[in-house]
Scaffold this motif. Structure first.
Motif, mmCIF file in Angstrom:
data_model
loop_
_atom_site.group_PDB
_atom_site.id
_atom_site.type_symbol
_atom_site.label_atom_id
_atom_site.label_comp_id
_atom_site.label_asym_id
_atom_site.label_seq_id
_atom_site.Cartn_x
_atom_site.Cartn_y
_atom_site.Cartn_z
ATOM 1 N N GLY A 53 0.769 -1.235 0.000
ATOM 2 C CA GLY A 53 0.000 0.000 0.000
ATOM 3 C C GLY A 53 0.798 1.282 0.000
ATOM 4 O O GLY A 53 0.238 2.358 -0.165
ATOM 5 N N TYR A 54 2.108 1.208 0.180
ATOM 6 C CA TYR A 54 2.918 2.432 0.156
ATOM 7 C C TYR A 54 3.165 2.836 -1.297
ATOM 8 O O TYR A 54 3.323 1.988 -2.179
ATOM 9 C CB TYR A 54 4.250 2.205 0.876
ATOM 10 C CG TYR A 54 4.071 1.763 2.298
ATOM 11 C CD1 TYR A 54 3.911 2.691 3.326
ATOM 12 C CD2 TYR A 54 4.027 0.408 2.625
ATOM 13 C CE1 TYR A 54 3.722 2.278 4.638
ATOM 14 C CE2 TYR A 54 3.839 -0.012 3.931
ATOM 15 C CZ TYR A 54 3.689 0.930 4.931
ATOM 16 O OH TYR A 54 3.500 0.522 6.224
ATOM 17 N N CYS A 55 3.207 4.118 -1.542
ATOM 18 C CA CYS A 55 3.366 4.616 -2.905
ATOM 19 C C CYS A 55 4.498 5.627 -2.935
ATOM 20 O O CYS A 55 4.392 6.717 -2.374
ATOM 21 C CB CYS A 55 2.060 5.251 -3.370
ATOM 22 S SG CYS A 55 2.030 5.639 -5.126
ATOM 23 N N PHE A 56 5.612 5.252 -3.568
ATOM 24 C CA PHE A 56 6.756 6.142 -3.715
ATOM 25 C C PHE A 56 6.799 6.593 -5.172
ATOM 26 O O PHE A 56 7.158 5.821 -6.064
ATOM 27 C CB PHE A 56 8.061 5.434 -3.355
ATOM 28 C CG PHE A 56 8.110 4.954 -1.918
ATOM 29 C CD1 PHE A 56 7.240 5.464 -0.967
ATOM 30 C CD2 PHE A 56 9.029 3.999 -1.523
ATOM 31 C CE1 PHE A 56 7.290 5.026 0.354
ATOM 32 C CE2 PHE A 56 9.082 3.571 -0.216
ATOM 33 C CZ PHE A 56 8.216 4.077 0.730
ATOM 34 N N GLY A 57 6.405 7.843 -5.406
ATOM 35 C CA GLY A 57 6.212 8.282 -6.777
ATOM 36 C C GLY A 57 5.058 7.498 -7.368
ATOM 37 O O GLY A 57 3.953 7.472 -6.822
ATOM 38 N N ASN A 58 5.312 6.822 -8.481
ATOM 39 C CA ASN A 58 4.291 5.978 -9.095
ATOM 40 C C ASN A 58 4.512 4.500 -8.805
ATOM 41 O O ASN A 58 3.845 3.649 -9.396
ATOM 42 C CB ASN A 58 4.290 6.196 -10.620
ATOM 43 C CG ASN A 58 3.819 7.589 -10.990
ATOM 44 O OD1 ASN A 58 2.951 8.167 -10.328
ATOM 45 N ND2 ASN A 58 4.401 8.160 -12.039
ATOM 46 N N THR A 59 5.440 4.193 -7.902
ATOM 47 C CA THR A 59 5.770 2.809 -7.598
ATOM 48 C C THR A 59 5.109 2.371 -6.300
ATOM 49 O O THR A 59 5.296 3.000 -5.258
ATOM 50 C CB THR A 59 7.301 2.633 -7.469
ATOM 51 O OG1 THR A 59 7.937 3.073 -8.659
ATOM 52 C CG2 THR A 59 7.652 1.175 -7.219
ATOM 53 N N GLU A 60 4.335 1.306 -6.366
ATOM 54 C CA GLU A 60 3.715 0.766 -5.158
ATOM 55 C C GLU A 60 4.652 -0.252 -4.534
ATOM 56 O O GLU A 60 5.175 -1.141 -5.222
ATOM 57 C CB GLU A 60 2.378 0.112 -5.486
ATOM 58 C CG GLU A 60 1.609 -0.345 -4.241
ATOM 59 C CD GLU A 60 0.191 -0.812 -4.552
ATOM 60 O OE1 GLU A 60 -0.357 -1.572 -3.742
ATOM 61 O OE2 GLU A 60 -0.347 -0.393 -5.600
ATOM 62 N N VAL A 61 4.875 -0.135 -3.242
ATOM 63 C CA VAL A 61 5.835 -1.015 -2.578
ATOM 64 C C VAL A 61 5.261 -1.572 -1.282
ATOM 65 O O VAL A 61 4.337 -1.008 -0.684
ATOM 66 C CB VAL A 61 7.168 -0.289 -2.271
ATOM 67 C CG1 VAL A 61 7.830 0.188 -3.547
ATOM 68 C CG2 VAL A 61 6.957 0.870 -1.306
#
Length: 575
Positions: free
Chosen positions: A286-294
């Motif tokens: 559920g974390y979103c760094f920029g457009n990357t979900e991690v």
């Protein structure tokens, strides 16, 4: 089956590789750093998302140790990893620079004197690590004397304020090359000192340490700095116009901190846990760094390691146990001070909703509570909220945010629970207890509604929430034993109050209902009373010997409460 060990708490790259731990390959971060040619790179990510391990990886990749054999061993650590296939442009940079690596995490102390002493010790260790390469290479006697004084812990405190700049100068003289500077957990001293009350003193030291090493330092090749939060240039980065901040809002480098879906899928498959995909996603994604979900890498590694031993182990909020989560506590305490808007927003989030807030990345720890937006920004950038969407209006950016996953939701729930346990001890409970004993349903309603207004609800106002809420309130009395969901008659009553003595004692049955509309509350009460009668809750207590047995149906809608006594509905007898 023997599985490859998992690196829980292992953040030294050399140890991880040499001891054969499972490694999720993040080495292409090196390629991106070299391609982008940023001189000062500040990466801000939540805690436990691989920042320290990545810095350790960079150290072993770039460092010229001054020993050819050791350089060869360091290069061997990267055998078979992605960076080795990136091309000679990148591999020729291996072992080419003296590296200064400093972690500031030891500064988490109770007062400035202890924090400063720990930081000085960390600096001393780095001087000692390079001592063999530097000795005999310095051109000025006074530089050699100063270096030895720091190594021997004899230097004046003032010598530590520019110590990184001085060390880079010494290493440049010794190697004939510029230095790479790696600084980990740069904001730990700032966060800790703010909450401990010596923020201003710490800012002076950190600002001097950074400015001297990172601003117009002729011996600097490039620097990588990591922390949880970007702080404003005015606090410690004054004049660092070449500072490139890679926050969770940036699209680049998103995949290097945390695990992407493909990496989690591969790990679960290797360890025979393919059937755990859905539950792992609910808890740790559920974390979103920029457009990357991690995913949270710490939690995934802990999860897999525990489930190797017990495939049926329950889900655990691993991330919740790695910090005091003081900022969430501060949010709740702000609500306790009477901020009804914040209370409504937190309740909405806890029930699966989202909120929109203005985002600004420059913040200082001493300004967290200057505005509501600052507090939400702090929660967002430190991993307690996730980005759903973003829009821009003029110069302002707005982020729609929500709680990332069940693990973070647990942190909020646990914090709220602890807060409410403390808060309800201050409640004046005697009017409610008296009303229950005397059958005064109007006062019962008034008192319960008043307590509901003082707390934070979640679970979408379900019966389980109200059950826990009311049982907690009633548990403070000294006259009755409180039993929840105990077998009674033909079923399980929600809450039963019983005096320890049966003879001349009494028992009280409370059956709870939650409804989805205000106009359904009376019907909800009647349904509760009907259940009491059909399941023979009162009769069971009378069989135990209690002659004085009272029963109430209590219905909830949001923070509204209606109470009805069994005796109010004689027409329902016999149903």
């Amino acid at each position: 089956m023997v599985y490859q060990p998992l690196p829980v708490g292992v953040d030294n790259f050399e140890k991880l590789i040499n001891k054969g731990y499972y490694y999720v390959d993040k080495t292409l971060m090196i390629k991106d750093l070299l391609d982008r040619k940023g001189e000062l790179n500040l990466f801000t990510r939540p805690r436990r998302f691989g920042k320290t391990l990545n810095l350790s990886m960079l150290k072993y990749y770039f460092e010229d140790t001054g020993n050819a054999e050791q350089n060869k061993k360091n290069a061997g650590l990267f055998s078979g990893l992605s960076i080795m296939d990136a091309g000679e442009t990148y591999t020729k940079e291996m072992g080419q620079y003296p590296v200064i690596m400093l972690t500031l995490k030891s500064a988490k102390q109770n007062d400035f004197e202890m924090a400063f002493a720990c930081l000085k010790e960390a600096i001393v260790w780095e001087f000692q690590r390079h001592a063999e390469a530097v000795r005999g290479k310095l051109k000025r006697v006074e530089d050699a004397e100063k270096y030895e004084a720091i190594c021997g812990r004899r230097a004046e405190d003032s010598n530590f304020f520019d110590s990184l700049a001085f060390l880079s100068s010494c290493l440049s003289q010794a190697y004939g090359k510029n230095c790479v500077i790696l600084i980990d957990e740069y904001d730990v001293p700032l966060e800790n000192s703010y909450f401990r009350g010596f923020y201003d003193q710490m800012v002076v030291f950190i600002r001097s340490l950074f400015e001297s090493a990172l601003k117009t330092n002729p011996y600097l090749e490039f620097a990588v700095i990591t922390g949880c939060l970007r702080v404003s240039r005015e606090s410690i980065f004054t004049g660092l116009n070449n500072l490139e901040v890679i926050s969770i809002m940036r699209n680049d480098y998103g995949e290097y901190f945390g695990f992407v879906q493909q990496e989690v899928d591969a790990m679960l498959e290797i360890y025979g846990m393919e059937g755990k995909h859905d539950i792992v996603k609910q808890w740790y994604d559920g974390y979103c760094f920029g457009n990357t979900e991690v995913y949270n890498p710490w939690s995934i590694i802990c999860f897999v390691k525990e489930h190797i031993l017990d495939r049926d182990a329950l889900m655990v909020p691993y991330w919740a146990n790695t910090s005091a989560n003081s900022i969430v506590k501060s949010l709740v305490e702000r609500i306790d001070a009477g901020d009804e808007t914040m209370q409504g927003q937190l309740e909405h989030l806890m029930n699966g909703g989202s909120i929109e807030k203005t985002i600004h990345e420059d913040i200082t720890y001493d300004s967290i509570y200057d505005s509501e937006d600052n507090l939400w920004n702090f929660l967002f950038f430190t991993g307690y909220m996730k980005k759903i969407s973003m829009r821009q209006e003029g110069v302002n950016r707005f982020v729609t945010m929500a709680i990332p996953n069940m693990e973070v939701s647990y942190i909020y729930e646990n914090t709220i629970s602890v807060w409410f346990d403390k808060k309800r001890k201050s409640f004046q409970m005697s009017p409610l207890y008296t009303a229950i004993e005397e059958g005064d349903t109007d006062t019962m309603e008034q008192e319960i509604c008043g307590f509901l207004e003082e707390t934070i609800s979640y679970f979408d106002y379900g019966e389980s929430y109200y059950h826990g809420f009311l049982a907690g309130l009633l548990g403070q009395n000294r006259k009755y034993r409180v039993m929840s969901n105990r077998e009674a008659g033909l079923g399980r009553a929600d809450i039963i109050l019983k005096t320890p003595r049966i003879r001349k004692g009494r028992a009280i049955v409370l059956e709870l209902k939650a409804v989805k509309s205000f106009h359904s509350m009376e019907e909800g009460c009647k349904a509760a009373i009907l259940q009491i009668r059909e399941k023979k809750y009162k009769e069971e207590l009378q069989l135990e010997g209690y002659e004085d047995v009272t029963a109430y149906g209590i219905c909830f809608f949001r923070k509204e409460c209606v109470v009805m006594a069994d005796e109010e509905f004689p027409e329902m007898h016999g149903l």
